[in-house]
Scaffold this motif. Structure first.
Motif: not given
Length: 302
Positions: A247-264
């Motif tokens: 799987x691909x997991x992304x840890x954002x280094x300068x943002x902490x926000x709920x992005x469930x169902x967002x397209x990235x």
């Protein structure tokens, strides 16, 4: 640039003196870019490029991988920067790739109004790849570009796939002309990252992309309309509980926000290390902290 979707049974309006770039365009790498650019530069009237609605690999591959570097949407996004008049998208199925070369010419290229073609010198088309530049020259003016090489190696989708699968991200970037990028929706995972203090976005891929070698990468995640520095893990999570599929997991280094169902979009910029199984969660946490410091020290534009 206008995108025109059509099928063999529903052809679009004819554009006289159309100069068209032909190819598979998986990855839209440097050689593909050159084909599209030449179609624009050589056009005396209209310029365009022809894409397939689905990758030929889905119908032609036997033992070969059906994984792709770029989806149709990706290709259109990349080519839109060149300034062509049209991106044609022909609807395809298995029978489409059984068309004889002469049928491809008479049922698609001539009705579109094509007068000039831009292709690579090794371009083949039609059933069993029987069509070539010699046949095209019987009907059109053909601009035939030589095979592009870097460091003595052919710029090709297959070579780029190999680099990515080996984790050679910078080399793939060099051949592509842009960072390797995948896209998809943020889905809810097992919350393992949250449990150890490193929340991650779990990416459900939009298409059947080639995955980089299992390991840790630095990159950018484009979300909410902006790029954010990211620590990216590709793998099976062997320390916490090995998964059947990576799987691909992304840890954002300068943002902490709920992005469930967002397209990235996720761009891979640099490889850090291979995935390994740690003896404890604390060892894993210590390593991720080290990975994070490394990622924060990097400039994404160098």
């Amino acid at each position: 640039m206008e995108t025109i979707k059509f099928s063999l049974d529903n052809l679009p309006e004819k554009k006289d003196n159309l100069t068209l770039a032909l190819g598979t365009f998986d990855g839209f790498h440097k050689a593909h870019y050159k084909l599209a650019l030449n179609a624009r530069l050589e056009a005396t009237s209209y310029s365009g490029i022809l894409f397939f609605s689905s990758s030929p690999e889905n119908y032609l591959s036997r033992n070969k991988s059906k994984l792709i570097l770029t989806s149709l949407d990706d290709k259109i996004r990349y080519v839109s920067k060149i300034g062509l008049d049209y991106a044609y998208v022909v609807d395809v199925d298995k029978s489409f790739f059984s068309l004889a070369p002469i049928e491809f010419i008479k049922r698609i290229l001539l009705p579109l109004g094509v007068s000039s073609i831009v292709v690579g010198e090794d371009f083949r088309f039609g059933k069993d790849g029987a069509g070539d530049v010699t046949l095209l020259r019987q009907f059109f003016k053909v601009y035939c570009l030589k095979i592009e090489k870097l460091d003595g190696v052919k710029i090709s989708s297959s070579n780029i796939k190999e680099y990515i699968e080996k984790g050679e991200i910078k080399k793939a970037w060099k051949f592509l002309g842009h960072p390797y990028e995948i896209c998809g929706y943020v889905k809810k995972g097992f919350q393992n990252g949250h449990k150890i203090g490193f929340p991650t976005l779990n990416i459900s891929l939009k298409d059947n992309y080639v995955l980089p070698l299992n390991g840790v990468y630095y990159g950018l995640c484009y979300c909410l309309g902006l790029p954010y520095k990211a620590l990216i893990n590709v793998g099976n999570n062997p320390t916490i509980g090995k998964l059947k599929e990576p799987i691909i997991e992304v840890h954002l280094l300068n943002l902490n926000k709920d992005l469930y169902n967002d397209f990235v979009y996720v761009s891979f910029l640099e490889f850090k290390r291979k995935e390994i199984k740690f003896n404890s969660l604390q060892e894993l946490k210590n390593q991720i902290e080290d990975d994070k410091k490394w990622a924060l020290s990097l400039d994404p534009f160098k």
